[in-house]
Scaffold this motif. Structure first.
Motif: not given
Length: 242
Positions: A131-132, A137-141, A143-155, A157-166
């Motif tokens: 997320a950084q 600097d966030t609480n690593l959660l 917590s917004s659609e923008a963060m969800g969209v960014d995470f989905a891009k990282s995932l 077409k894969g099956r799993s993805a990790l979140m740093r420190g989370h």
């Protein structure tokens, strides 16, 4: 029982299984896409997975808004689920958890890769989303659609993805596939950590991963995902007949 009702029963079972298997504790969640409306999905209200019942299930639009003016408290990180469903029409279930053996791979350079046949569903590559990189600097959660969209891009077409420190998030074409992958992501992490103390690791090859995934997807009754599901339901004391 309608297909949707059957899925909702499975969703409750999935929550109990993930708790019983130590993938989720008081935190973490599993969702399923609405089979009658791909633009919505089902997810429990904010509650520990072990305690989830059919009455706790809420329906959300893909941008995280509750349907039917439901005013119960939702999970803060529901945006993980909706953003993945929006980006991936092939995904019908999502599991987010903080299983402990997986975390070290989110905070070190070591890459999590399949080491045993049963863990091939975690995929060829397990990226780490930080997320950084975009949000500072966030609480690593998530917590917004923008963060969800960014995470989905990282995932991707894969099956799993990790979140740093989370934690981690896995997806599946079915609830049973997603639960299977979540459980075996933790298994793989634990085995990989143990094996790394003994010397260089022989990982599964890309072709082996593809063959194993195909075999599981084509499993007959009593095989693959269904066999694991029945076993886990027994351990969690939930009905496996749905």
């Amino acid at each position: 029982m309608s297909k949707a009702e059957t899925l909702l029963e499975d969703l409750v079972s999935a929550s109990r299984i993930l708790a019983d298997q130590g993938i989720c504790d008081a935190f973490g969640h599993v969702s399923v896409r609405n089979p009658d409306n791909p633009g919505t999905y089902f997810l429990s209200r904010a509650r520990a997975p072990q305690l989830v019942t059919r009455q706790d299930i809420m329906e959300f639009t893909l941008d995280g808004r509750p349907v039917w003016d439901d005013e119960r408290k939702p999970f803060l990180e529901r945006f993980i689920h909706g953003s993945i469903y929006a980006a991936r029409p092939d995904v019908h279930s999502v599991v987010h958890s903080h299983s402990r053996s997986v975390i070290p791979f989110s905070i070190t350079p070591s890459k999590l890769r399949p080491v045993i046949h049963s863990c091939a569903t975690i995929g060829h590559d397990v990226p780490v989303w930080d997320a950084q990189d975009v949000f500072g600097d966030t609480n690593l959660l998530v917590s917004s659609e923008a963060m969800g969209v960014d995470f989905a891009k990282s995932l991707g077409k894969g099956r799993s993805a990790l979140m740093r420190g989370h934690g981690s998030t896995v997806v599946g074409a079915t609830i049973r596939e997603a639960v299977y992958t979540a459980v075996y992501l933790e298994v793989n992490a634990d085995l990989q950590i143990k094996a790394s103390a003994l010397g260089p690791i022989t990982f599964l090859t890309p072709a082996e991963i593809d063959r194993i995934q195909a075999r599981l997807a084509d499993g007959k009754p009593g095989e693959g995902y269904d066999r694991a599901w029945e076993y886990w339901c027994q351990n969690a004391r939930v009905d496996s007949s749905a």
